[in-house]
Scaffold this active site. Structure first.
Site, PDB file in Angstrom:
ATOM      1  N   ARG A  30      33.035 129.748 101.695  1.00  0.00           N
ATOM      2  CA  ARG A  30      32.312 129.874 102.219  1.00  0.00           C
ATOM      3  C   ARG A  30      30.654 130.830 101.520  1.00  0.00           C
ATOM      4  O   ARG A  30      30.723 131.953 100.791  1.00  0.00           O
ATOM      5  CB  ARG A  30      32.374 130.291 103.534  1.00  0.00           C
ATOM      6  N   CYS A  51      32.362 166.059  83.110  1.00  0.00           N
ATOM      7  CA  CYS A  51      33.212 165.531  84.277  1.00  0.00           C
ATOM      8  C   CYS A  51      34.039 166.701  84.349  1.00  0.00           C
ATOM      9  O   CYS A  51      34.685 167.487  83.440  1.00  0.00           O
ATOM     10  CB  CYS A  51      34.322 164.782  83.372  1.00  0.00           C
ATOM     11  N   ASN A  76      44.002 170.752  94.465  1.00  0.00           N
ATOM     12  CA  ASN A  76      42.368 170.423  95.027  1.00  0.00           C
ATOM     13  C   ASN A  76      41.459 170.925  95.131  1.00  0.00           C
ATOM     14  O   ASN A  76      41.970 171.964  96.218  1.00  0.00           O
ATOM     15  CB  ASN A  76      42.626 168.795  95.905  1.00  0.00           C
ATOM     16  N   ASP A  77      40.658 170.692  94.865  1.00  0.00           N
ATOM     17  CA  ASP A  77      39.577 172.553  95.415  1.00  0.00           C
ATOM     18  C   ASP A  77      38.843 172.025  96.776  1.00  0.00           C
ATOM     19  O   ASP A  77      38.183 173.036  96.867  1.00  0.00           O
ATOM     20  CB  ASP A  77      38.512 172.042  94.707  1.00  0.00           C
ATOM     21  N   ASN A 154      42.785 156.007  94.273  1.00  0.00           N
ATOM     22  CA  ASN A 154      41.581 155.326  94.689  1.00  0.00           C
ATOM     23  C   ASN A 154      40.683 154.492  92.696  1.00  0.00           C
ATOM     24  O   ASN A 154      40.378 156.171  92.297  1.00  0.00           O
ATOM     25  CB  ASN A 154      40.871 156.164  95.489  1.00  0.00           C
ATOM     26  N   SER A 162      33.714 158.421  92.708  1.00  0.00           N
ATOM     27  CA  SER A 162      32.918 158.614  91.379  1.00  0.00           C
ATOM     28  C   SER A 162      32.899 159.008  89.704  1.00  0.00           C
ATOM     29  O   SER A 162      32.191 158.762  88.551  1.00  0.00           O
ATOM     30  CB  SER A 162      31.688 159.083  92.222  1.00  0.00           C
ATOM     31  N   HIS A 165      37.806 159.498  85.127  1.00  0.00           N
ATOM     32  CA  HIS A 165      38.501 160.165  84.652  1.00  0.00           C
ATOM     33  C   HIS A 165      39.422 159.361  85.129  1.00  0.00           C
ATOM     34  O   HIS A 165      39.917 159.999  86.614  1.00  0.00           O
ATOM     35  CB  HIS A 165      38.680 161.307  84.302  1.00  0.00           C
ATOM     36  N   HIS A 167      43.134 159.860  87.170  1.00  0.00           N
ATOM     37  CA  HIS A 167      43.579 160.162  88.549  1.00  0.00           C
ATOM     38  C   HIS A 167      44.029 160.196  89.389  1.00  0.00           C
ATOM     39  O   HIS A 167      43.925 158.765  89.779  1.00  0.00           O
ATOM     40  CB  HIS A 167      42.982 162.110  88.368  1.00  0.00           C
ATOM     41  N   GLN A 169      46.096 161.383  93.224  1.00  0.00           N
ATOM     42  CA  GLN A 169      46.033 162.546  94.291  1.00  0.00           C
ATOM     43  C   GLN A 169      46.999 162.540  95.400  1.00  0.00           C
ATOM     44  O   GLN A 169      48.049 161.872  95.584  1.00  0.00           O
ATOM     45  CB  GLN A 169      45.044 162.639  95.420  1.00  0.00           C
ATOM     46  N   GLU A 183      57.101 151.578 108.585  1.00  0.00           N
ATOM     47  CA  GLU A 183      57.992 151.342 107.996  1.00  0.00           C
ATOM     48  C   GLU A 183      59.453 151.574 108.124  1.00  0.00           C
ATOM     49  O   GLU A 183      59.743 151.480 107.892  1.00  0.00           O
ATOM     50  CB  GLU A 183      57.563 151.719 106.230  1.00  0.00           C
ATOM     51  N   HIS A 298      59.133 151.869  96.998  1.00  0.00           N
ATOM     52  CA  HIS A 298      57.795 150.760  96.179  1.00  0.00           C
ATOM     53  C   HIS A 298      56.735 151.559  96.072  1.00  0.00           C
ATOM     54  O   HIS A 298      56.311 152.301  96.995  1.00  0.00           O
ATOM     55  CB  HIS A 298      58.214 149.672  96.882  1.00  0.00           C
ATOM     56  N   LYS A 312      36.080 142.257  99.990  1.00  0.00           N
ATOM     57  CA  LYS A 312      36.604 142.164 100.501  1.00  0.00           C
ATOM     58  C   LYS A 312      36.811 142.980 102.160  1.00  0.00           C
ATOM     59  O   LYS A 312      36.526 143.989 101.528  1.00  0.00           O
ATOM     60  CB  LYS A 312      38.282 142.173 100.799  1.00  0.00           C
ATOM     61  N   GLU A 318      39.787 142.857 111.423  1.00  0.00           N
ATOM     62  CA  GLU A 318      40.597 144.429 110.512  1.00  0.00           C
ATOM     63  C   GLU A 318      40.569 145.816 111.831  1.00  0.00           C
ATOM     64  O   GLU A 318      41.148 146.493 112.086  1.00  0.00           O
ATOM     65  CB  GLU A 318      39.981 144.427 109.087  1.00  0.00           C
TER      66      GLU A 318
HETATM   67 ZN   LIG Z   1      37.135 163.419  82.022  1.00  0.00          ZN
END
Ligand SMILES: [Zn+2]
Length: 363
Positions: A30, A51, A76-77, A154, A162, A165, A167, A169, A183, A298, A312, A318
């Site tokens: 569309r 970085c 994590n900081d 992510n 952003s 590098h 990684h 979490q 589930e 999985h 999307k 949603e």
């Molecule tokens: Zn890096």
């Protein structure tokens, strides 16, 4: 692409989420005049002085990363859950409830190399990362205050990352994330009704059809599920049932790494760009009162792109209604991924032009 009548006006049941997915593949073409995603900026260098994840660099907290050579895990900081959550909290007025967000948040750098994505890592390197995930699940999951260990990546600016590098979490929390809880219940109910593991029957159905399978080894399989919510959604799973990656034997874990690698190369090769996604390990809760016999560990990959420059968007169906409307036919999307070359496009470019700036590291 031949478009059958499947997926034109169809609802497909998502057995793990226990909800309907509306497939409306005729909407894919569309007209669109909204936001588009342009091709990525210039390729990042192997080391970036600014970085906070590169070896030897300082993080915002003031801590300095060691000169690590493989994977690197740190707390994590800026955790969204933490061991120092105030307890007790002031109670809100009825009918509201609250509780402290307790837990541990960690970051796992996949490798010291700033610009090597998971797709470009070797199977051996991915398997080494899997071993780190096993250790983290065991360590964090054994703590009495932890009910669940969510490991996720992510990837890409379009999902809000952003820092390129590579990684992931880890959120080890005092609650169980909603999808996992649902589930778990779906698996429990299916097991009570049939005596079988729900995910086994999903794998069997995918094998019987065959059109949506992207990669397969003796002990592992990857497929675009029949009920995919996102265009290029993929499940990567061991064929045998384990509650978590930590329970997997070494040989099967390695085949799972090879299967995931195959999918990630298919992703990158599809449009010759570093494919963005949200990846999550679906692992059984570690809370002591959980019956995980129906739960099948999985990995789920949810890419946000429908086309190279088209996101999307989650909107009325949603966000407003809580059910997914898929603009694409899972069989057609699986066929696109299956048609991609075996070799990562950067490796192929390096092979054909060894002097060129693009150099992949694997075959
Ligand atoms: Zn890096």
């Amino acid at each position: 692409m031949t478009m059958t009548k499947d997926g034109i006006w169809e609802e497909r049941w998502h057995p793990l989420r226990e909800e309907w997915v509306i497939v409306a593949a005729h909407r894919q073409d569309r007209p669109w005049s909204g936001e588009t995603v342009t091709r990525a900026a210039p390729a990042p260098p192997p080391y970036a002085p600014d970085c906070y994840l590169c070896p030897g660099n300082a993080r915002i907290s003031g801590a300095r990363n060691p000169a690590y050579t493989e994977t690197f895990v740190f707390d994590n900081d800026h955790p969204c859950v933490g061991p120092l959550a105030p307890d007790p909290l002031a109670p809100p007025p009825a009918p509201y409830r609250n509780r402290p967000a307790r837990g541990i948040a960690r970051v796992v750098c996949y490798s010291p190399t700033h610009n090597t994505t998971l797709a470009e890592m070797s199977v051996e390197e991915i398997d080494r990362l899997f071993r780190v995930w096993q250790e983290e699940y065991r360590d964090l999951g054994s703590r009495p205050e932890v009910s669940h260990v969510l490991i996720f990546e992510n990837k890409g600016e379009v999902v809000g990352v952003s820092n390129p590098h590579p990684h992931c979490q880890i959120y080890a929390t005092n609650f169980i994330f909603t999808y996992i809880e649902r589930e778990l219940r779906a698996g429990e109910r299916y097991r009570a009704d049939t005596g079988r593991v729900l995910f086994h029957d999903v794998i069997a159905a995918e094998q019987a059809d065959g059109r949506r399978i992207l990669a397969e080894q003796d002990s592992a399989i990857a497929f675009v599920p029949y009920f995919a919510r996102y265009a290029y959604e993929v499940f990567v799973a061991p064929k045998a049932t384990y509650p978590s990656i930590a329970a997997m034997p070494d040989a099967e874990r390695r085949e799972l790494a090879a299967t995931l690698k195959r999918v990630l190369v298919q992703y990158d090769n599809l449009w010759k760009l570093s494919f963005p996604y949200v990846m999550a390990l679906h692992q059984a809760p570690t809370a002591s009162d959980v019956d995980a016999r129906g739960f099948h560990f999985h990995i789920e990959l949810h890419p946000p792109l429908r086309k190279p420059n088209l996101l999307k968007y989650l909107a009325g169906p949603e966000i407003g209604g809580g059910s997914f409307l898929s603009d694409t036919q899972p069989e057609a999307k699986a066929a696109e991924l299956r048609a991609t070359p075996e070799m990562h496009f950067k490796t192929a470019a390096a092979v054909s032009n060894p002097e060129g700036p693009e150099s992949g590291r694997d075959a």
